[in-house]
Motif scaffolding. Sequence first.
Motif, short mmCIF file in Angstrom:
data_model
loop_
_atom_site.label_atom_id
_atom_site.label_comp_id
_atom_site.label_asym_id
_atom_site.label_seq_id
_atom_site.Cartn_x
_atom_site.Cartn_y
_atom_site.Cartn_z
N PRO A 157 34.21 38.58 44.62
CA PRO A 157 34.11 39.24 43.09
C PRO A 157 33.50 40.58 43.19
CG PRO A 157 33.67 36.80 42.75
CD PRO A 157 33.49 37.12 44.07
N ASP A 188 37.10 36.92 37.98
CA ASP A 188 36.87 36.31 39.46
C ASP A 188 35.90 35.63 39.59
OD1 ASP A 188 39.08 38.09 39.94
OD2 ASP A 188 38.11 39.38 41.51
N THR A 242 37.28 32.35 36.68
CA THR A 242 38.79 31.89 36.96
C THR A 242 39.00 31.03 35.75
OG1 THR A 242 38.21 30.13 38.48
CG2 THR A 242 38.69 32.27 39.34
N ARG A 273 35.32 44.04 43.07
CA ARG A 273 35.96 44.60 42.03
C ARG A 273 34.67 45.88 41.42
NH1 ARG A 273 41.04 43.50 41.37
NH2 ARG A 273 41.35 41.16 41.54
#
Length: 289
Positions: A156, A214, A217, A159
Amino acid sequence: FWSTTIADGIVQILGLFFLKETYAPILLERKAEKIRKDMDEEKANRMQIRTVFQTSKQNWTSFFGKSLVRPFALFIREPIVQALGLYMAFVYGQLYLFITTLPSIYEGLYHEKVGIAGLHYLALGVGLSGASQVNARMMDKIYALLKKRNGGVGKPEFRLPSIIPGTILLPVGLLLNGWTAQNRVFWLVPDIGTAFVGAGTILVFQSIQTYVLDCYTLHAASALAAVSFLRSIAGFGFPLFAPSMFNALGYGKGDTILAVVAIVIGCPAPWLLWYYGERLRAASRHARS
């Protein structure tokens, strides 16, 4: 209100046709339904096709109850949701505080009529829309590149790079808008500052929201709701003290204070999340480690 309603209505209608379903339980349920239809009647009577998310105990009341409670539970229990919620609350509150100054700047300092002064909100829209479209196309490419460098394993934290320009554009936009408006520079210059504020805000928002997606989920919607809860409170509360603040300090000094706070809080944020995000996720019950 009519123009906003019409625009929102158009977006909702387009979304019905162009937004694709991404929620795993729904996609698997559709796949199971297709398998049932393709089976012959004799096999269908003997076999039960269902997804891992469908259980005999599942009912709408328990599902509805859990969905209502889960965002608050995540906010209370999950350290990463708390950290991201506080950061987003600051950025969102700052945006709303900034927005409240625009009418007084263009009507008060530039002596424009209400209808003309309202057009300057287009600068904010240009910043928000332009940066969001560019970032939406770049974010996945950056993620894929970092994933490849990490041996094909995605995180994650990949990002987060687009937060960095966001933390720079936001204070720059505040300073540019505040001081040029204070000195009554040609209206286009403070509008450029307004566009920078919009661009910086949306870059931070997109990075954090995709980071949350992320991380969580399956329960991403609940995690985003938890993060948005504190953000919405800040969006309500910050503008309450805006008039007193800018009346006492002026637009230059007022926006300078906001810019300094944005630098102190915002600039370290992506680096802290990059280095300590994985540790925070490891301490969470629901986050993907």
